[in-house]
Design an enzyme around this catalytic site. Structure first.
Site, PDB file in Angstrom:
ATOM      1  N   GLU A   1       0.955  -1.198   0.084  1.00 53.40           N
ATOM      2  CA  GLU A   1      -0.151   0.078   0.068  1.00 53.40           C
ATOM      3  C   GLU A   1       1.029   1.471   0.196  1.00 53.40           C
ATOM      4  O   GLU A   1       0.526   2.190  -0.685  1.00 53.40           O
ATOM      5  CB  GLU A   1      -0.664   0.048   1.236  1.00 53.40           C
ATOM      6  CG  GLU A   1      -1.748   1.213   1.436  1.00 53.40           C
ATOM      7  CD  GLU A   1      -2.884   1.079   2.443  1.00 53.40           C
ATOM      8  OE1 GLU A   1      -3.863   1.591   2.254  1.00 53.40           O
ATOM      9  OE2 GLU A   1      -1.905   0.835   3.711  1.00 53.40           O
TER      10      GLU A   1
ATOM     11  N   ARG B   1      -4.789  12.525  12.502  1.00 49.80           N
ATOM     12  CA  ARG B   1      -5.605  12.990  12.698  1.00 49.80           C
ATOM     13  C   ARG B   1      -6.659  12.122  13.292  1.00 49.80           C
ATOM     14  O   ARG B   1      -7.589  12.499  14.214  1.00 49.80           O
ATOM     15  CB  ARG B   1      -6.197  13.973  11.404  1.00 49.80           C
ATOM     16  CG  ARG B   1      -7.441  12.831  10.847  1.00 49.80           C
ATOM     17  CD  ARG B   1      -8.058  13.806   9.906  1.00 49.80           C
ATOM     18  NE  ARG B   1      -8.592  12.661   8.735  1.00 49.80           N
ATOM     19  CZ  ARG B   1      -9.366  12.288   8.896  1.00 49.80           C
ATOM     20  NH1 ARG B   1     -10.312  11.835  10.173  1.00 49.80           N
ATOM     21  NH2 ARG B   1      -9.854  10.925   8.053  1.00 49.80           N
TER      22      ARG B   1
ATOM     23  N   TYR C   1      -4.279  10.121  -1.122  1.00 47.20           N
ATOM     24  CA  TYR C   1      -2.777  10.005  -0.569  1.00 47.20           C
ATOM     25  C   TYR C   1      -1.614  10.844  -1.605  1.00 47.20           C
ATOM     26  O   TYR C   1      -1.524  11.398  -1.605  1.00 47.20           O
ATOM     27  CB  TYR C   1      -2.304   8.946   0.579  1.00 47.20           C
ATOM     28  CG  TYR C   1      -2.721   8.822   1.594  1.00 47.20           C
ATOM     29  CD1 TYR C   1      -2.935   9.926   2.465  1.00 47.20           C
ATOM     30  CD2 TYR C   1      -4.165   8.028   1.642  1.00 47.20           C
ATOM     31  CE1 TYR C   1      -3.687   9.049   4.044  1.00 47.20           C
ATOM     32  CE2 TYR C   1      -4.515   7.831   3.024  1.00 47.20           C
ATOM     33  CZ  TYR C   1      -4.681   8.179   3.795  1.00 47.20           C
ATOM     34  OH  TYR C   1      -4.946   8.286   5.034  1.00 47.20           O
TER      35      TYR C   1
ATOM     36  N   ASP D   1      -7.871   4.078  13.128  1.00 45.42           N
ATOM     37  CA  ASP D   1      -8.315   2.686  13.959  1.00 45.42           C
ATOM     38  C   ASP D   1      -7.343   2.202  14.484  1.00 45.42           C
ATOM     39  O   ASP D   1      -6.554   1.215  13.503  1.00 45.42           O
ATOM     40  CB  ASP D   1      -9.227   2.187  13.100  1.00 45.42           C
ATOM     41  CG  ASP D   1      -9.067   0.758  12.982  1.00 45.42           C
ATOM     42  OD1 ASP D   1      -9.274   0.409  13.897  1.00 45.42           O
ATOM     43  OD2 ASP D   1     -10.061   0.113  12.036  1.00 45.42           O
TER      44      ASP D   1
ATOM     45  N   CYS E   1      -6.315  10.296   6.542  1.00 43.65           N
ATOM     46  CA  CYS E   1      -5.563   9.854   8.077  1.00 43.65           C
ATOM     47  C   CYS E   1      -4.524  10.396   8.567  1.00 43.65           C
ATOM     48  O   CYS E   1      -4.612  11.237   9.592  1.00 43.65           O
ATOM     49  CB  CYS E   1      -6.531   8.690   8.113  1.00 43.65           C
ATOM     50  SG  CYS E   1      -8.110   7.820   8.292  1.00 43.65           S
TER      51      CYS E   1
ATOM     52  N   TRP F   1      -9.087  -1.093   0.172  1.00 39.34           N
ATOM     53  CA  TRP F   1      -9.335   0.031  -0.621  1.00 39.34           C
ATOM     54  C   TRP F   1     -10.712  -0.662  -1.619  1.00 39.34           C
ATOM     55  O   TRP F   1     -11.446   0.769  -1.719  1.00 39.34           O
ATOM     56  CB  TRP F   1      -8.610   0.495  -1.108  1.00 39.34           C
ATOM     57  CG  TRP F   1      -7.644   2.017  -0.824  1.00 39.34           C
ATOM     58  CD1 TRP F   1      -6.626   1.533  -0.114  1.00 39.34           C
ATOM     59  CD2 TRP F   1      -7.954   2.694  -0.450  1.00 39.34           C
ATOM     60  NE1 TRP F   1      -5.571   2.912   0.932  1.00 39.34           N
ATOM     61  CE2 TRP F   1      -6.571   3.484   0.625  1.00 39.34           C
ATOM     62  CE3 TRP F   1      -8.664   3.682   0.086  1.00 39.34           C
ATOM     63  CZ2 TRP F   1      -6.445   4.848   1.057  1.00 39.34           C
ATOM     64  CZ3 TRP F   1      -8.631   4.762   0.369  1.00 39.34           C
ATOM     65  CH2 TRP F   1      -8.031   5.573   1.222  1.00 39.34           C
TER      66      TRP F   1
END
Length: 305
Positions: A65, A207, A129, A210, A181, A87
């Site tokens: 990833e 920010r 991203y 999980d 994130c 994803w």
């Protein structure tokens, strides 16, 4: 004196969330136990690779990833070709909602792989991203490669306090399948002019995190990125510093958390990069040799979309 295993930083956060987390309804509707503000530090200078051991982390998937982010791509087709499915949930949900069909994930992925037109229409995640890291579009209409600029600064002005890249592009947030994130990656070089190689460290500001499923992936892939950047600029990896904002445990991950808390961490594996590509763009998963990884069994848990 025996130093405490660095994975206890993760376990301590899990225990804190179980005991003191603020119970709240979140964007997904699943609900979380949440806390605000956390930090973990992992020293990579001895070659260790922070892949958690209290449950198996599929480190190759995590690194793939990261390599995908570095390509600047935003379509899941290239990920699926690498057998990475993490994803798929977001475009699949969008397709089901738009068409009213209850297509299975497998059939949806098969169609993405087989049909370029379908992949173009339904497999793109928006400007997530990689797009922001490598092709940030400025108000001047130009595209900016933030990662390349950081590497150039590390080579030419390693004492700079401006060596960072980020993904929180406000005008494009509404077009993204998921808001960023892990938002900001900042670099710091120590031991300049000292004996041995300079040491480059990286701080990631996240920010939203999980802790059950996301954080084990994030830490592993961020460590891989630091190793790649260090090699490219002829430095030694230093510390990976992770800072979390809204740090949370999904309510349906509480059993996962209790299980890992019953397990004693095992030594982190070691990472070796088997070759040095010409640029940050040249790495493949085959360049990563990880030895000594001996985790407890994996724990299955649902992904909140």
């Amino acid at each position: 004196m025996t130093l405490r295993h660095p994975e206890y930083q993760y376990l301590d956060l899990m225990a804190h969330l179980l005991e003191n987390g603020d119970k709240r309804i979140d964007r997904t509707g699943v609900g979380t136990l949440s806390m605000f503000g956390a930090m973990m530090r992992f020293d990579l200078s001895d070659g260790s690779f922070p892949v958690y051991s209290t449950k198996r982390v599929y480190w190759k998937t995590a690194v793939k990833e990261m390599l995908w982010f570095l390509t600047g791509q935003t379509n899941i087709q290239s990920l699926l070709r690498e057998n990475v499915r993490i994803w798929t949930d977001w475009p699949l949900a969008a397709y089901r909602k738009a068409t009213g069909t209850e297509i299975s994930q497998q059939d949806f992925e098969d169609r993405i792989l087989a049909d370029d037109g379908f992949a173009e229409e339904w497999g793109d995640l928006g400007p997530v991203y990689g797009k922001q890291w490598r092709r940030w579009k400025g108000a001047d209409g130009k595209e900016y490669d933030q990662v390349a600029e950081v590497i150039e600064l590390l080579r030419k002005n390693p004492s700079s306090r401006r060596m960072l890249f980020h993904a929180w592009n406000v005008p494009e947030l509404s077009q993204m399948a998921l808001h960023p994130c892990h938002m900001t990656y900042q670099f710091h070089v120590s031991n300049l002019g000292g004996d041995g190689l300079p040491k480059v460290s990286m701080m990631v500001s996240q920010r939203s995190c999980d802790m059950g499923l996301g954080n084990p992936f994030n830490i592993c892939q961020q460590a891989a990125l630091l190793a790649m950047v260090a090699q490219q600029v002829d430095m030694q990896p230093g510390e990976l510093v992770w800072v979390g904002g809204d740090v949370h445990l999904y309510l349906d991950h509480q059993d996962l958390a209790r299980t890992v808390l019953e397990r004693e961490p095992r030594p982190f594996p070691n990472l070796k990069l088997l070759r040095r590509p010409d640029s940050i763009d040249g790495y493949t998963i085959d360049d990563f040799e990880v030895t000594g990884y001996d985790p407890y069994p994996a724990i299955e848990a649902p992904v909140a979309v």
